[in-house]
Write a protein that holds these residues in place. Structure first.
Motif, mmCIF file in Angstrom:
data_model
loop_
_atom_site.group_PDB
_atom_site.id
_atom_site.type_symbol
_atom_site.label_atom_id
_atom_site.label_comp_id
_atom_site.label_asym_id
_atom_site.label_seq_id
_atom_site.Cartn_x
_atom_site.Cartn_y
_atom_site.Cartn_z
ATOM 1 N N CYS A 25 6.532 -7.025 -0.055
ATOM 2 C CA CYS A 25 5.064 -6.881 -0.087
ATOM 3 C C CYS A 25 4.466 -7.369 1.219
ATOM 4 O O CYS A 25 3.570 -6.737 1.780
ATOM 5 N N ASP A 26 4.976 -8.521 1.703
ATOM 6 C CA ASP A 26 4.452 -9.058 2.972
ATOM 7 C C ASP A 26 4.682 -8.079 4.111
ATOM 8 O O ASP A 26 3.815 -7.872 4.962
ATOM 9 N N ARG A 29 2.206 -5.276 3.798
ATOM 10 C CA ARG A 29 0.867 -5.735 4.177
ATOM 11 C C ARG A 29 0.761 -5.820 5.702
ATOM 12 O O ARG A 29 -0.205 -5.348 6.305
ATOM 13 N N TYR A 32 0.322 -2.427 7.203
ATOM 14 C CA TYR A 32 -1.038 -1.890 7.074
ATOM 15 C C TYR A 32 -2.000 -2.552 8.050
ATOM 16 O O TYR A 32 -2.848 -1.895 8.648
ATOM 17 N N GLU A 33 -1.862 -3.862 8.206
ATOM 18 C CA GLU A 33 -2.743 -4.576 9.139
ATOM 19 C C GLU A 33 -2.571 -3.992 10.542
ATOM 20 O O GLU A 33 -3.526 -3.747 11.269
#
Ligand SMILES: Nc1ncnc2c1ncn2[C@@H]1O[C@H](COP(=O)(O)OP(=O)(O)OP(=O)(O)O)[C@@H](O)[C@H]1O
Length: 622
Positions: A25-26, A29, A32-33
């Motif tokens: 998940c990290d 994320r 996406y950032e």
């Protein structure tokens, strides 16, 4: 995320899986950032912040659901927190079991200990009269079994609805079988005593029924739940009792308060010879229970299901033509040797048919072939070969990679960001597009056709228990198969959460899930495929078509179901497709009979200021 690699060795698999999920998940994320900041730098599409006034909607689950979920996920901290917050340790599951049943099924020793400390009834039986001990034996979860034996006053001799004690579900040679036998021996109970105990129950019922027949008592008297003696004898597999009842004129198809007939029960519990006995006595095989299931729909044993399907056919034929000859009962209803509970030691987990287990051996044999690549004739069972298969008549190409140690990222010896990405990249290079993290399935879109979706592959993933098959590589069919079994075992609807960015393969994944489920349903005679087609047709009709431009040349479209559209149509948007189809399809007579001479003039259809869509929703897509 920094992880002490030395600690990894000591982590149990549940915690490793959670850890890897968090790491993944990290990573997503972070991806996406990075994408967002790149887009901003390039002056591309800005990700719009949600309007400040819009309320964030949170879905809240009750404590009872949350604690069940935490037990299944082995989230020990959460279980503890929920218990402190007031979750009831005596929460019941949908099949009438306790949280301890769930712990036994998911090998959650920690939660089991917490619940037992809080006074949970360890002998509670679910609706099939299974205790947590039965479940631990079926799943061969020795740690839970030990906990139940050592810490609690668990009754090892409690019988389930089939009259089986937990030991009878522990497969020969497993740890649970060994521990439980030892325990029974230490307490002076040997297997012959157990057998005698079971026979006693059977013979007591037989002598009671004989007395009742002799005194001309009512054989069809139901209890408060509508259950008759025949229901009990059929579910328990008491053949002699069933014979006496039927020979003495008992009604062969009484329905209990939930519309279950004795035939449903005999079918559900794999009592093949009793099914054949009932059919010989003209029990109706087409009756539906409260779940709209016929006996053939719920039979876990293929010979029994086949026998019931034949019986349904001849029953329907005789309804049309009462003079049609009855099938020769000895030929059609001969199932004497298939009872699931006769060779108890051969029972495979969760009481499913033994014949299915053999397919596992077939699968192993197939992978022994060089490279795991093989060619087989396509199955002739149904027309489910999708666009990836080579079509009828040709050889069906199947190329599945053999199972590999990195099939589950949680089992990697080193868990770092780079090791996860490296493994996924390596697998992708080998066309291993699916990877597990426990029960979660990761997919990397191959953007090319792979020969891994044919009917044959779908059949390979059929399993009698729904567990991930260690002899097959990760696959979307495996997830579909697991959901199917969870649905049967937990008796509640299942859902798939499919997430990923646009173009990542969500729609294709859903199609594969539906294909596997429809293919799976066919052999049992209640093919889902036509129903699925109807559902999608209804979905198209009662949705409205919506598209917007994502970039100058990418159009994103979707079908939306929005009830508010019945009273209010947002500007520039269309109403439900069915209206435009009616406008195009109704004859003038039909339109005037429905007072819809001009559907498109109707307030709810005409109020959009955009272009009126075509009556054919497909046209609107392009
Ligand atoms: N398993 C697969 N095997 C081969 N090609 C695939 C697979 N999954 C996806 N693709 C290819 O990728 C394309 C996009 O996939 P899909 O439409 O499923 O994405 P999506 O995630 O549903 O996208 P969106 O969110 O934009 O609807 C498909 O048209 C197909 O060509």
């Amino acid at each position: 995320m920094e992880i002490d690699q030395c600690l990894l060795e000591s982590l149990p698999i549940g915690q490793r899986q959670r850890l890897v999920r968090r790491m993944r998940c990290d990573q997503i994320r972070a991806y996406y950032e990075r994408e967002k900041s790149l887009q901003r730098q390039q002056g591309g599409i800005r990700v719009r912040a949600p309007p400040a006034h819009r309320k964030k909607h949170r879905v809240r689950f009750g404590l009872a659901d949350a604690i069940q979920d935490a037990v299944i996920r082995q989230d020990d901290k959460e279980v503890l927190r929920l218990l402190k917050e007031g979750a009831d340790p005596n929460t019941l599951t949908s099949s009438g079991g306790s949280l301890l049943h769930l712990c036994a099924r998911h090998d959650n020793v920690f939660a089991a200990e917490l619940l037992i400390e809080r006074g949970l009834n360890v002998n509670l039986q679910d609706e099939d009269l299974w205790t947590a001990l039965h479940v631990a034996c079926v799943c061969d979860h020795a740690d839970v079994l030990l906990l139940l034996l050592l810490l609690t006053g668990v009754n090892v001799l409690l019988q389930d609805v089939n009259g089986n004690i937990a030991l009878e579900y522990a497969s020969e040679g497993t740890e649970t079988s060994y521990i439980l036998r030892k325990h029974l021996e230490e307490h002076g109970v040997d297997v012959s005593t157990v057998h005698a105990m079971k026979m006693q129950r059977r013979s007591t019922m037989l002598s009671d029924v004989r007395k009742l027949v002799a005194t001309r008592g009512s054989l069809n008297q139901p209890n408060d739940d509508g259950v008759t003696l025949l229901h009990i004898a059929c579910a328990s597999g008491y053949r002699e009792v069933v014979s006496v009842l039927l020979e003495s004129g008992a009604d062969p198809h009484p329905a209990d308060n939930n519309f279950w007939t004795p035939l449903h029960l005999a079918a559900k519990y794999g009592q093949t010879s009793i099914v054949s006995q009932l059919l010989r006595h003209r029990a109706n095989p087409t009756l539906l229970n409260c779940n709209q299931d016929k006996p053939s729909d719920i039979s876990p044993s293929e010979p029994t299901a086949d026998m019931l399907l034949k019986a349904e056919e001849s029953w329907l034929q005789r309804l049309k033509d009462p003079s049609a000859p009855l099938p020769s009962t000895d030929q059609c209803y001969d199932g004497g040797s298939h009872d699931l509970n006769t060779p108890i030691k051969n029972l495979n987990p969760l009481g499913l048919s033994i014949s299915k287990r053999d397919s596992l051996l077939e699968k192993c044999a197939m992978f022994r072939e060089a490279g795991g690549a093989l060619s087989r004739q396509p199955s002739q069972d149904n027309g489910l070969d999708g666009h990836f298969s080579s079509g009828a008549g040709k050889l069906e190409q199947v190329k599945l990679m053999p199972p590999a140690p990195n099939d589950d990222l949680a089992s990697l010896s080193e868990l770092t960001d780079s090791s996860l990405l490296y493994e996924m990249q390596k697998r992708f290079g080998n066309d291993q597009i699916y990877t597990y993290i426990g029960h979660i399935l990761l997919l990397v879109n191959p953007n090319k056709e792979l020969p891994i979706y044919s009917t044959l592959v779908s059949q390979l993933y059929l399993s009698s228990t729904g567990r991930l098959c260690s002899s097959l590589p990760p696959h979307i069919f495996s997830s579909a198969e697991r959901a199917y079994h969870m649905m049967l075992q937990e008796r509640r609807p299942q859902c798939f959460i499919v997430s990923g960015e646009s173009g990542s393969g969500k729609t294709e994944a859903c199609k594969h899930i539906v294909r596997h489920l429809t293919a799976r349903s066919s052999p049992k005679g209640f093919a889902l495929e036509p129903r699925m087609k109807h559902v999608s047709l209804v979905l198209i009709l009662f949705s409205f078509f919506f598209f917007f431009f994502y970039t100058s040349n990418t159009r994103v479209y979707t079908h939306m179901l929005e009830k508010s559209r019945l009273v209010h149509l947002p500007p520039h948007q269309h109403s439900f497709n069915i209206f435009y189809m009616m406008a195009g399809g109704l004859s003038p007579e039909e339109s005037s009979a429905l007072n819809l001479s001009n559907v498109l003039a109707h307030r709810l259809v005409s109020s959009n200021r955009g272009k009126t869509p075509s009556p054919d929703p497909k046209v609107n897509r392009h």
